[in-house]
Design a protein around this motif. Structure first.
Motif, short mmCIF file in Angstrom:
data_model
loop_
_atom_site.label_atom_id
_atom_site.label_comp_id
_atom_site.label_asym_id
_atom_site.label_seq_id
_atom_site.Cartn_x
_atom_site.Cartn_y
_atom_site.Cartn_z
N ARG A 80 45.02 -6.36 -8.75
CA ARG A 80 44.70 -7.72 -8.27
C ARG A 80 44.24 -8.71 -9.81
N ASP A 81 43.81 -7.90 -11.39
CA ASP A 81 43.87 -8.91 -11.70
C ASP A 81 44.43 -8.03 -13.66
N ARG A 82 45.17 -8.36 -13.03
CA ARG A 82 46.30 -6.54 -13.93
C ARG A 82 46.34 -7.68 -15.25
N GLU A 83 46.38 -7.45 -16.27
CA GLU A 83 46.78 -8.36 -17.82
C GLU A 83 48.20 -7.75 -17.51
N GLU A 84 49.41 -9.33 -17.74
CA GLU A 84 49.80 -9.71 -18.05
C GLU A 84 50.27 -8.94 -19.90
N GLU A 85 52.08 -8.54 -19.21
CA GLU A 85 52.52 -7.99 -21.02
C GLU A 85 53.76 -8.94 -20.84
N GLN A 86 54.95 -8.78 -20.90
CA GLN A 86 56.82 -8.85 -20.19
C GLN A 86 56.83 -10.00 -20.09
N HIS A 87 55.98 -9.54 -18.43
CA HIS A 87 56.79 -10.66 -17.05
C HIS A 87 55.75 -11.11 -16.35
N LYS A 88 55.48 -12.05 -15.79
CA LYS A 88 54.43 -13.00 -14.76
C LYS A 88 53.88 -11.94 -14.01
N CYS A 89 52.60 -11.77 -13.62
CA CYS A 89 52.73 -10.51 -12.91
C CYS A 89 51.93 -10.64 -11.78
N VAL A 90 51.79 -10.99 -10.23
CA VAL A 90 51.02 -12.22 -8.72
C VAL A 90 50.87 -10.56 -7.99
N TYR A 91 50.01 -10.70 -7.96
CA TYR A 91 49.05 -9.53 -6.43
C TYR A 91 50.21 -9.59 -5.54
#
Length: 340
Positions: A80-91
């Motif tokens: 749920r709270d994964r830090e975004e690196e190269q790409h946008k992240c959605v849970y």
């Protein structure tokens, strides 16, 4: 009208297929969803049909996917709270509706704010649009161009299906935006020269001769409009660009999101209020553009007298010209235009 593609890739076939089906049942979304259950099938498809948005499970992202160079690649994360690196992240495991809202907000904001933020330093981009017909939209845009052109260098761009300019201004231009976009596709290196050739004077502003038919507008991709606007921004002296936007423009809300401000002429009748309400609900549900950037405008009745330069000169005067000037003054347009 052909819809853009959202590709959904997940080795969990049930998730990919169910989510794509859910998206396709959302009739108000301007996208068609395609499901993929492995990266190779996705890459084979995307090589010929690049998706506008790519949603892919975190575990399915590999070098093949990265090499696609998808502009709007969004990772479906297990955390749920994964830090975004190269790409946008959605849970991945929240409600489908919440995923859509996050995706559409990201999509609407991915390129547009960067463009208008950069433009503000050299060229202010103003939009004129309305979901309501016969509201004085184009006359407002033309008048704004004349008034702002008294002290600034202004370029007007008509993005409507029918501009009516050929009849209204007795225009006899050899080339139009139809020709520019054709040449852009065929001879990209000559695009700058092509747009410079097109520019024509109109009273106190300049303009680009509009397209010749509704089909031309519908076939112009958002990315192609962006190429035109970038050429203008980087290689011209204009301090203000006015976009007179019609409903057939591809990715309408992304176009509006290019503008630092959008003036929206409206009317008070029942159907006008219903259409305006529908528009407001769409921009809120999609997160398409901040509502504070939209300025509703109520205009007095105006019946143009004369044509050609007589009409252009008449726009700036009388009750009509005074009303438009007050709208622009109220919103600080005479103070805060971009600097060349």
């Amino acid at each position: 009208m052909k819809k853009n593609i959202i590709a959904v890739c997940d080795s969990d076939a049930e998730y990919a297929c169910n989510f794509a089906e859910y998206l396709n049942n959302k009739k108000k979304l301007p996208f068609q969803a395609e499901a993929f259950t492995n990266a190779q099938t996705l890459c084979d498809y995307a090589g010929k049909n690049p998706p506008e948005i790519l949603l892919i499970a975190e575990g399915d992202v590999d070098s093949r996917v990265e090499n696609l160079g998808a502009e709007n690649l969004i990772v479906l994360s297990d955390e749920r709270d994964r830090e975004e690196e190269q790409h946008k992240c959605v849970y991945k495991y929240q409600s489908a509706e919440s995923i859509i809202q996050e995706v559409m907000t990201y999509y609407a904001n991915s390129s547009s704010p960067a463009f208008y933020a950069m433009s503000e330093r050299r060229m202010s981009v103003l939009g004129v649009y309305s979901p309501v017909a016969r509201c004085g939209k184009t006359l407002f845009a033309l008048t704004a161009g004349q008034l702002l052109g008294e002290t600034k260098s202004v370029l007007y761009v008509n993005m409507e299906e029918y501009s009516g300019f050929g009849e209204l201004f007795s225009m006899q231009t050899e080339k139009s935006l139809t020709d520019f976009f054709y040449e852009l596709r065929c001879k990209e290196g000559k695009a700058l020269h092509g747009v410079q050739e097109l520019i024509r004077p109109m009273g106190k502003m300049d303009y680009l001769p509009p397209v010749e038919s509704p089909e031309d507008i519908r076939e112009i991709l958002f990315s192609e409009w962006m190429q035109l606007f970038e050429l203008i921004r980087k290689n011209s002296r204009y301090e203000i660009m006015i976009l007179d936007v019609g409903n057939s423009v591809e990715q309408l809300f992304r176009v509006l999101n290019l503008c630092s401000r959008v003036y929206m002429p409206v009317q008070e009748d029942l159907m006008a209020r219903c259409k305006l309400s529908q528009f407001r609900k769409l921009i809120k549900s999609w997160g398409a553009i901040e509502e504070e950037r939209i300025r509703e405008v109520r205009l007095p009745a105006f019946q143009p007298e004369g044509r050609d330069n007589n009409l252009i000169e008449a726009l700036s005067w009388g009750k009509w010209g005074s009303c438009v000037r007050k709208v622009l003054e109220k919103n600080g347009e005479f103070k805060g235009a971009g600097k060349p």
